[in-house]
Design a protein around this motif. Structure first.
Motif, PDB file in Angstrom:
ATOM      1  N   ASN A 305       0.805  -1.228   0.000  1.00  0.00           N
ATOM      2  CA  ASN A 305       0.000   0.000   0.000  1.00  0.00           C
ATOM      3  C   ASN A 305       0.837   1.276   0.000  1.00  0.00           C
ATOM      4  OD1 ASN A 305      -2.627  -1.310   0.134  1.00  0.00           O
ATOM      5  ND2 ASN A 305      -2.050  -1.890   2.224  1.00  0.00           N
ATOM      6  N   ASP A 306       2.163   1.099  -0.111  1.00  0.00           N
ATOM      7  CA  ASP A 306       3.081   2.241  -0.194  1.00  0.00           C
ATOM      8  C   ASP A 306       2.958   3.163   1.025  1.00  0.00           C
ATOM      9  OD1 ASP A 306       5.156   3.124  -1.848  1.00  0.00           O
ATOM     10  OD2 ASP A 306       3.964   4.804  -2.596  1.00  0.00           O
ATOM     11  N   ASN A 307       2.850   2.562   2.197  1.00  0.00           N
ATOM     12  CA  ASN A 307       2.703   3.338   3.429  1.00  0.00           C
ATOM     13  C   ASN A 307       4.057   3.490   4.123  1.00  0.00           C
ATOM     14  OD1 ASN A 307      -0.100   3.663   3.156  1.00  0.00           O
ATOM     15  ND2 ASN A 307      -0.462   1.638   4.051  1.00  0.00           N
ATOM     16  N   PHE A 308       4.850   4.403   3.578  1.00  0.00           N
ATOM     17  CA  PHE A 308       6.179   4.678   4.110  1.00  0.00           C
ATOM     18  C   PHE A 308       6.215   6.093   4.689  1.00  0.00           C
ATOM     19  CE2 PHE A 308       6.969   1.706   0.548  1.00  0.00           C
ATOM     20  CZ  PHE A 308       7.583   0.680   1.244  1.00  0.00           C
ATOM     21  N   TYR A 309       6.873   6.207   5.832  1.00  0.00           N
ATOM     22  CA  TYR A 309       7.096   7.526   6.425  1.00  0.00           C
ATOM     23  C   TYR A 309       8.592   7.688   6.642  1.00  0.00           C
ATOM     24  CZ  TYR A 309       6.984  11.568   9.490  1.00  0.00           C
ATOM     25  OH  TYR A 309       7.192  12.818  10.030  1.00  0.00           O
ATOM     26  N   VAL A 310       9.175   8.732   6.100  1.00  0.00           N
ATOM     27  CA  VAL A 310      10.615   8.967   6.223  1.00  0.00           C
ATOM     28  C   VAL A 310      10.886   9.819   7.460  1.00  0.00           C
ATOM     29  CG1 VAL A 310      12.659   9.961   5.140  1.00  0.00           C
ATOM     30  CG2 VAL A 310      10.954   8.773   3.735  1.00  0.00           C
ATOM     31  N   LEU A 311      11.718   9.288   8.354  1.00  0.00           N
ATOM     32  CA  LEU A 311      12.075   9.979   9.594  1.00  0.00           C
ATOM     33  C   LEU A 311      13.536  10.399   9.537  1.00  0.00           C
ATOM     34  CD1 LEU A 311      11.147  10.800  12.489  1.00  0.00           C
ATOM     35  CD2 LEU A 311      12.045   8.585  13.272  1.00  0.00           C
ATOM     36  N   ASP A 312      13.782  11.681   9.697  1.00  0.00           N
ATOM     37  CA  ASP A 312      15.131  12.235   9.674  1.00  0.00           C
ATOM     38  C   ASP A 312      15.972  11.664  10.819  1.00  0.00           C
ATOM     39  OD1 ASP A 312      17.033  14.592  10.756  1.00  0.00           O
ATOM     40  OD2 ASP A 312      16.794  14.803   8.587  1.00  0.00           O
ATOM     41  N   TYR A 313      17.237  11.411  10.540  1.00  0.00           N
ATOM     42  CA  TYR A 313      18.160  10.822  11.512  1.00  0.00           C
ATOM     43  C   TYR A 313      18.164  11.590  12.832  1.00  0.00           C
ATOM     44  CZ  TYR A 313      22.612   9.125  13.438  1.00  0.00           C
ATOM     45  OH  TYR A 313      23.590   8.592  14.248  1.00  0.00           O
ATOM     46  N   ASN A 314      18.218  12.921  12.761  1.00  0.00           N
ATOM     47  CA  ASN A 314      18.312  13.721  13.981  1.00  0.00           C
ATOM     48  C   ASN A 314      17.000  13.833  14.735  1.00  0.00           C
ATOM     49  OD1 ASN A 314      21.053  14.427  14.277  1.00  0.00           O
ATOM     50  ND2 ASN A 314      20.883  15.890  12.597  1.00  0.00           N
ATOM     51  N   LYS A 315      15.922  13.310  14.169  1.00  0.00           N
ATOM     52  CA  LYS A 315      14.661  13.219  14.903  1.00  0.00           C
ATOM     53  C   LYS A 315      14.511  11.844  15.543  1.00  0.00           C
ATOM     54  CE  LYS A 315      12.371  16.606  11.950  1.00  0.00           C
ATOM     55  NZ  LYS A 315      11.334  16.837  10.909  1.00  0.00           N
ATOM     56  N   ALA A 316      15.435  10.934  15.226  1.00  0.00           N
ATOM     57  CA  ALA A 316      15.370   9.562  15.737  1.00  0.00           C
ATOM     58  C   ALA A 316      16.341   9.314  16.881  1.00  0.00           C
ATOM     59  CB  ALA A 316      15.643   8.566  14.607  1.00  0.00           C
ATOM     60  N   ILE A 317      17.452  10.073  16.928  1.00  0.00           N
ATOM     61  CA  ILE A 317      18.365   9.957  18.063  1.00  0.00           C
ATOM     62  C   ILE A 317      17.916  10.946  19.140  1.00  0.00           C
ATOM     63  CG2 ILE A 317      20.271   9.187  16.620  1.00  0.00           C
ATOM     64  CD1 ILE A 317      21.427  12.027  16.753  1.00  0.00           C
ATOM     65  N   SER A 318      18.408  10.784  20.365  1.00  0.00           N
ATOM     66  CA  SER A 318      17.956  11.624  21.463  1.00  0.00           C
ATOM     67  C   SER A 318      18.276  13.088  21.189  1.00  0.00           C
ATOM     68  CB  SER A 318      18.609  11.184  22.770  1.00  0.00           C
ATOM     69  OG  SER A 318      18.104  11.934  23.859  1.00  0.00           O
ATOM     70  N   SER A 319      17.225  13.899  21.059  1.00  0.00           N
ATOM     71  CA  SER A 319      17.394  15.283  20.621  1.00  0.00           C
ATOM     72  C   SER A 319      16.099  16.046  20.858  1.00  0.00           C
ATOM     73  CB  SER A 319      17.734  15.306  19.124  1.00  0.00           C
ATOM     74  OG  SER A 319      17.535  16.577  18.550  1.00  0.00           O
ATOM     75  N   PRO A 320      16.169  17.373  21.025  1.00  0.00           N
ATOM     76  CA  PRO A 320      14.940  18.158  21.049  1.00  0.00           C
ATOM     77  C   PRO A 320      14.097  17.957  19.798  1.00  0.00           C
ATOM     78  CG  PRO A 320      16.775  19.490  21.813  1.00  0.00           C
ATOM     79  CD  PRO A 320      17.358  18.203  21.288  1.00  0.00           C
ATOM     80  N   ARG A 321      14.730  17.525  18.716  1.00  0.00           N
ATOM     81  CA  ARG A 321      13.983  17.313  17.473  1.00  0.00           C
ATOM     82  C   ARG A 321      13.117  16.052  17.524  1.00  0.00           C
ATOM     83  NH1 ARG A 321      18.074  18.654  12.522  1.00  0.00           N
ATOM     84  NH2 ARG A 321      19.790  18.941  13.992  1.00  0.00           N
TER      85      ARG A 321
END
Length: 342
Positions: A305-321
């Protein structure tokens, strides 16, 4: 933690502001201000570092490893205390950061892994990194080693989960809040830290209140790997991003941080949505193309179903982002639920 690093001179402004001995309520930090004959104080603050109390004096030449470390310092308004930063190739360009202007005020020191020689050569007095990402036994740069060199260090609380010898553990977002509070104590900016933590908690609560109704949406995070997938388990920020947004991480019960799984387990879980972790040196589209072409994964509901969500690296490691990452993914899940759960 026991103190191994010698005290260093505080800035004059900070020293004059610290006129007494007090006990801070946040995270159990104790501030001692012994008076000398001149009437100016030398201040130390006792703050936990992965379960061990350590005495810190205010750092003036900090080195930060990866975007998460830098962003915590910049979010607290501590740019003037940052000597420079180390960003391996996986990190996105600094001009994509909300704090791009703050990066410009520091020095780009290396695009390699953190190492002891770089820290010593830079005459740093403070290093901010995570365990097994920046600090490493195998590479000979650990808080204990830096202590013997008179260099202070700070480890991300989220990474304490697998730090040997100490038992302090936090859920990933609680680790973020704890880091901001502790850095606030070390640098004497507790009010800034408290305001940030309050804001972030309110934003998280808002997301939770508006999570899609019904059963949590099954989510798989694809980090990298072809023979076996590397993914996010319970002890890293994407797990909190997924659950607060209204999903359930298919590997969220695994007591680990980033971990290797099996394609068989992914297939069995039948994820409805796949988060693709975007590295600067590993584009998300290449990973999506692999999932679509690999016979084992091509029939997964999320892939079909093409259900992909791209998550930026700096939003995945411990960060205010992490908070931005949560809000973005929550919006995606809302759209998914509206179109697939009518």
């Amino acid at each position: 933690m026991t103190t191994r690093a010698p005290q260093r001179r505080r800035s004059a402004a900070a020293a004059s502001a610290a006129a007494a001995t007090l006990l801070l309520t946040g995270c159990g930090a104790q501030v001692d201000t012994p008076q000398d004959g001149q009437g100016t104080g030398s201040t130390t603050v006792t703050v936990n570092r992965c379960g061990e109390p350590v005495d810190y004096s205010t750092p003036q030449r900090a080195i930060v490893y990866e975007g998460g470390s830098a962003d915590k310092m910049f979010a607290l308004g501590l740019t003037d205390h940052v000597l420079g930063y180390v960003l391996p190739p996986a990190n996105p360009p600094v001009n994509e950061s909300p704090w791009a202007a703050e990066y410009e005020k520091g020095e780009f020191l290396s695009d390699d892994l953190l190492n002891r020689e770089l820290v010593v050569d830079a005459n740093a007095d403070f290093v901010v990194a995570g365990w097994n990402s920046g600090f490493s036994d195998s590479r000979g740069i650990t808080p204990e080693i830096l202590d013997t060199l008179g260099i202070q260090s700070f480890m991300h609380s989220e990474s304490c989960f697998n730090y040997p010898g100490f038992s302090e553990q936090h859920t990933p977002f609680e680790g973020l809040y704890t880091d901001l509070e502790r850095l606030g104590q070390i640098f004497g900016v507790e009010d800034r830290a408290e305001a940030l933590v309050t804001e972030y908690k309110e934003r998280v609560a808002t997301v939770e209140e508006h999570a899609p109704e019904g059963d949590p949406i099954k989510v798989f995070l694809y980090d990298f790997g072809t023979d076996k997938p590397f993914t996010a388990a319970k002890q890293v920020p994407p797990n909190d991003i997924i659950r607060f947004a209204g999903g359930t991480n298919i590997f969220g019960e695994v007591e680990a941080r980033w971990t290797e799984a099996s394609w068989e387990a992914v297939v069995e879980a039948e994820p409805e949505v796949i988060i693709i972790l975007e590295y600067q040196d590993q584009p998300a589209q290449e990973k999506i193309d692999f999932l679509k072409s690999n016979p084992t994964t091509a029939t997964l509901p999320a892939v079909v179903n093409d259900n992909f969500y791209v998550l930026d690296y700096n939003k995945a490691i411990s960060s205010p982002r992490n908070i931005d990452g949560l809000e973005g993914f929550a919006e995606y899940l809302h759209e998914y639920a509206e179109s697939h759960r009518r």
